[in-house]
Scaffold this motif. Structure first.
Motif, PDB file in Angstrom:
ATOM      1  N   ALA A 175       4.360  31.683  15.317  1.00 51.66           N
ATOM      2  CA  ALA A 175       3.271  30.806  14.703  1.00 51.66           C
ATOM      3  C   ALA A 175       4.273  29.560  14.382  1.00 51.66           C
ATOM      4  CB  ALA A 175       2.713  31.516  13.358  1.00 51.66           C
ATOM      5  N   HIS A 176       3.683  28.592  14.096  1.00 49.75           N
ATOM      6  CA  HIS A 176       4.387  27.293  13.673  1.00 49.75           C
ATOM      7  C   HIS A 176       3.145  26.400  13.241  1.00 49.75           C
ATOM      8  CE1 HIS A 176       6.077  23.193  14.496  1.00 49.75           C
ATOM      9  NE2 HIS A 176       7.285  23.893  15.052  1.00 49.75           N
ATOM     10  N   CYS A 177       3.763  25.483  12.099  1.00 47.43           N
ATOM     11  CA  CYS A 177       2.806  24.647  11.158  1.00 47.43           C
ATOM     12  C   CYS A 177       2.347  23.534  12.027  1.00 47.43           C
ATOM     13  CB  CYS A 177       3.309  24.347   9.740  1.00 47.43           C
ATOM     14  SG  CYS A 177       4.852  23.246  10.083  1.00 47.43           S
ATOM     15  N   ARG A 178       3.117  23.083  13.065  1.00 49.71           N
ATOM     16  CA  ARG A 178       2.492  21.673  14.130  1.00 49.71           C
ATOM     17  C   ARG A 178       2.960  22.505  15.535  1.00 49.71           C
ATOM     18  NH1 ARG A 178       5.324  19.956  10.023  1.00 49.71           N
ATOM     19  NH2 ARG A 178       7.258  19.477  11.500  1.00 49.71           N
ATOM     20  N   PRO A 179       2.195  23.138  16.058  1.00 48.75           N
ATOM     21  CA  PRO A 179       2.563  24.011  17.247  1.00 48.75           C
ATOM     22  C   PRO A 179       2.561  22.980  18.377  1.00 48.75           C
ATOM     23  CG  PRO A 179       0.719  24.809  16.583  1.00 48.75           C
ATOM     24  CD  PRO A 179       0.782  24.071  15.328  1.00 48.75           C
ATOM     25  N   ASP A 180       1.827  21.774  18.425  1.00 53.15           N
ATOM     26  CA  ASP A 180       1.896  20.862  19.571  1.00 53.15           C
ATOM     27  C   ASP A 180       3.048  20.207  19.384  1.00 53.15           C
ATOM     28  OD1 ASP A 180      -0.239  21.726  20.815  1.00 53.15           O
ATOM     29  OD2 ASP A 180      -1.582  20.300  19.319  1.00 53.15           O
ATOM     30  N   GLN A 181       3.995  20.050  18.349  1.00 55.45           N
ATOM     31  CA  GLN A 181       5.062  19.300  18.099  1.00 55.45           C
ATOM     32  C   GLN A 181       6.230  20.214  18.381  1.00 55.45           C
ATOM     33  OE1 GLN A 181       4.877  16.733  14.660  1.00 55.45           O
ATOM     34  NE2 GLN A 181       2.700  16.515  15.340  1.00 55.45           N
ATOM     35  N   ALA A 182       6.247  21.368  18.564  1.00 53.32           N
ATOM     36  CA  ALA A 182       7.159  22.486  18.495  1.00 53.32           C
ATOM     37  C   ALA A 182       8.339  22.189  19.655  1.00 53.32           C
ATOM     38  CB  ALA A 182       6.909  24.007  18.830  1.00 53.32           C
ATOM     39  N   VAL A 183       9.728  22.352  19.356  1.00 53.88           N
ATOM     40  CA  VAL A 183      10.415  21.911  20.541  1.00 53.88           C
ATOM     41  C   VAL A 183      10.966  22.919  21.354  1.00 53.88           C
ATOM     42  CG1 VAL A 183      11.572  20.337  19.021  1.00 53.88           C
ATOM     43  CG2 VAL A 183      12.332  22.715  18.779  1.00 53.88           C
ATOM     44  N   SER A 184      10.127  24.317  21.101  1.00 54.16           N
ATOM     45  CA  SER A 184      10.499  25.347  22.094  1.00 54.16           C
ATOM     46  C   SER A 184       8.997  26.092  21.960  1.00 54.16           C
ATOM     47  CB  SER A 184      11.544  26.348  21.942  1.00 54.16           C
ATOM     48  OG  SER A 184      11.418  26.749  20.565  1.00 54.16           O
ATOM     49  N   ASP A 185       8.692  26.755  23.257  1.00 51.46           N
ATOM     50  CA  ASP A 185       7.173  27.410  23.281  1.00 51.46           C
ATOM     51  C   ASP A 185       6.070  26.946  22.693  1.00 51.46           C
ATOM     52  OD1 ASP A 185       8.813  29.211  24.871  1.00 51.46           O
ATOM     53  OD2 ASP A 185       9.032  30.834  23.396  1.00 51.46           O
ATOM     54  N   ALA A 186       6.165  25.485  22.861  1.00 45.12           N
ATOM     55  CA  ALA A 186       4.795  24.960  22.398  1.00 45.12           C
ATOM     56  C   ALA A 186       3.518  25.518  22.786  1.00 45.12           C
ATOM     57  CB  ALA A 186       4.953  23.316  22.522  1.00 45.12           C
ATOM     58  N   ALA A 187       3.459  25.706  23.817  1.00 44.92           N
ATOM     59  CA  ALA A 187       2.072  26.088  24.476  1.00 44.92           C
ATOM     60  C   ALA A 187       1.430  27.374  23.678  1.00 44.92           C
ATOM     61  CB  ALA A 187       2.034  26.384  25.795  1.00 44.92           C
ATOM     62  N   GLN A 188       2.350  28.244  23.303  1.00 39.55           N
ATOM     63  CA  GLN A 188       1.961  29.660  22.817  1.00 39.55           C
ATOM     64  C   GLN A 188       2.200  29.933  21.403  1.00 39.55           C
ATOM     65  OE1 GLN A 188       5.165  31.434  25.154  1.00 39.55           O
ATOM     66  NE2 GLN A 188       6.300  32.094  23.342  1.00 39.55           N
ATOM     67  N   GLN A 189       2.488  28.939  20.503  1.00 37.69           N
ATOM     68  CA  GLN A 189       2.540  28.833  19.311  1.00 37.69           C
ATOM     69  C   GLN A 189       1.260  28.549  18.574  1.00 37.69           C
ATOM     70  OE1 GLN A 189       6.400  28.512  17.216  1.00 37.69           O
ATOM     71  NE2 GLN A 189       7.122  27.300  18.824  1.00 37.69           N
TER      72      GLN A 189
END
Ligand code: PEP
Ligand code: MN
Length: 370
Positions: free
Chosen positions: A228-242
């Motif tokens: 889980a990530h507060c801004r998943p689309d901007q994640a630097v790893s595994d963006a598509a699954q967060q």
């Protein structure tokens, strides 16, 4: 084998299971803190984030390193949720111990390497820190069990296993095939060990996570690890699954946690017993039939040997397989199941006949006619 108490006492969500959640990578102070606060509202029992990221190719983001550990302990202080980090070598484990991280986990790319696992085991020997072991990237049960044994031999008692799927050259639906049977086999070897499922790394995309998570609970997993990530689309790893914490919350609200059993005197248990008695008798017939089939294969092997015939008779095999498929379809049975079973039976027949051709009449381990 001593059973783990640490993982069993982690906080559960209202539905009655344990959720471990957090970003794939700890990227900065705010991302960790904002995500942790969002997850606190869901009743998450353990907050996860990667500080060292094993990446497939050089040059990719490899984690923020030790500084990330201080963000994690700050998140714990604010939310009260214990924190976990992945360790991929002894140095990581030592740094995590110094930073007083609550729980460690060994990732799939590390579980495959017995030397590295041993070094991590030595680094945490005698500390009692709880540790989770993901399955190795390749579908090899004993490598997974071996990693767990190395930790047990170093005195670790609080160990949990995590099924995160296996990297297969398949065109299946998922990033990593779950191969549930391997986790079921692990359970059989290590009956008391808590077993979690990581639907994020299995699915590889947000829209598959709910389905995998529910399947895991149906299979009696003890909890889930979900990215889980507060801004998943901007994640630097595994963006598509967060998932954003609120989207994870929506998934958790729909999860059904099943009960392991019901009252032995209930109508349900009574009916289960009747149906299982019928299954037992069919299973006995299956085994007898297989033994008879192999006895016939042996007789055919003798004939092939006496007449200098090939073991593999291609057109006969195609006929057997085609008939099995057609019958399966006619009876509403999954044709792939029939195919898989017949391939196994055929391979066994081939093995028996190869031995007959090699050793003559006394092929070792040929079944007796029942
Ligand atoms: C992770 O949990 O972010 C991770 C790297 O997982 P795995 O070891 O399952 O690939
Ligand atoms: Mn990840």
């Amino acid at each position: 084998m001593p059973t783990s108490s640490y993982f069993q006492q982690l906080k559960k969500i209202p539905a009655g299971t344990t959720i471990i959640a957090g970003p794939c990578s700890a990227e900065d102070h705010d991302q960790v803190l904002v995500t942790a606060r969002g997850l606190q509202r869901l009743g998450v029992g353990l907050f996860r984030a990667g500080a060292w990221k094993p990446r497939t190719r050089p040059g990719a983001f490899e984690g923020c390193g030790e500084i990330a550990l201080s963000w994690l302990t700050e998140a714990r202080q604010i939310t009260g949720i214990p924190v976990a980090v992945e360790v991929a070598n002894a140095r990581h484990a030592e740094a995590a111990l110094r930073a007083q991280i609550d729980v460690l986990w060994i990732g799939a790319r590390t579980t495959v390497n017995p030397f590295t696992v041993q070094e991590i085991a030595e680094a945490i020997r005698g500390t009692g820190i709880p540790i989770m072991v993901k399955n190795p990237v390749n579908p090899e049960l004993m490598l997974w069990i071996g990693a767990i044994e190395r930790l047990q031999e170093a005195g670790c008692h609080d160990i949990a296993a995590i099924l995160r799927g296996f990297s297969c050259l398949s065109t299946g639906r998922w990033r990593n095939e779950p191969l549930w049977q391997i986790a079921i086999d692990l359970r059989q070897h290590l009956p008391g060990m808590p077993l979690f499922c990581d639907p994020s790394h299995i699915a590889g995309r947000r829209d598959g996570i709910a389905e995998i998570a529910q399947e895991a609970l149906n299979l009696d997993f003890d909890g889930l690890m979900i990215e889980a990530h507060c801004r998943p689309d901007q994640a630097v790893s595994d963006a598509a699954q967060q998932l954003r914490p609120e989207d994870l919350g929506a998934i958790l609200a729909k999860l059904v946690v099943r009960q392991r059993t019901t009252d032995p005197g209930s109508a349900c248990q009574q009916r289960l017993r009747e149906l299982r008695t019928e299954i037992d008798s069919l299973d006995a017939t299956l085994v007898t039939t297989m033994a008879r089939r192999m006895a016939l294969s042996r007789a055919i092997g003798d004939l092939k040997r006496a007449n200098n015939l090939t073991v593999l008779q291609r057109s006969r095999w195609e006929q057997v397989l085609g008939h099995a498929r057609a019958e399966a379809e006619r009876l509403g049975l999954n044709a792939r199941l029939a195919e898989d079973v017949f391939k196994l039976l055929h391979q066994e027949s081939i093995d028996i006949q190869q031995k007959i051709l090699k050793n003559g009449g006394d092929a070792p381990q040929s079944p007796r006619r029942p």
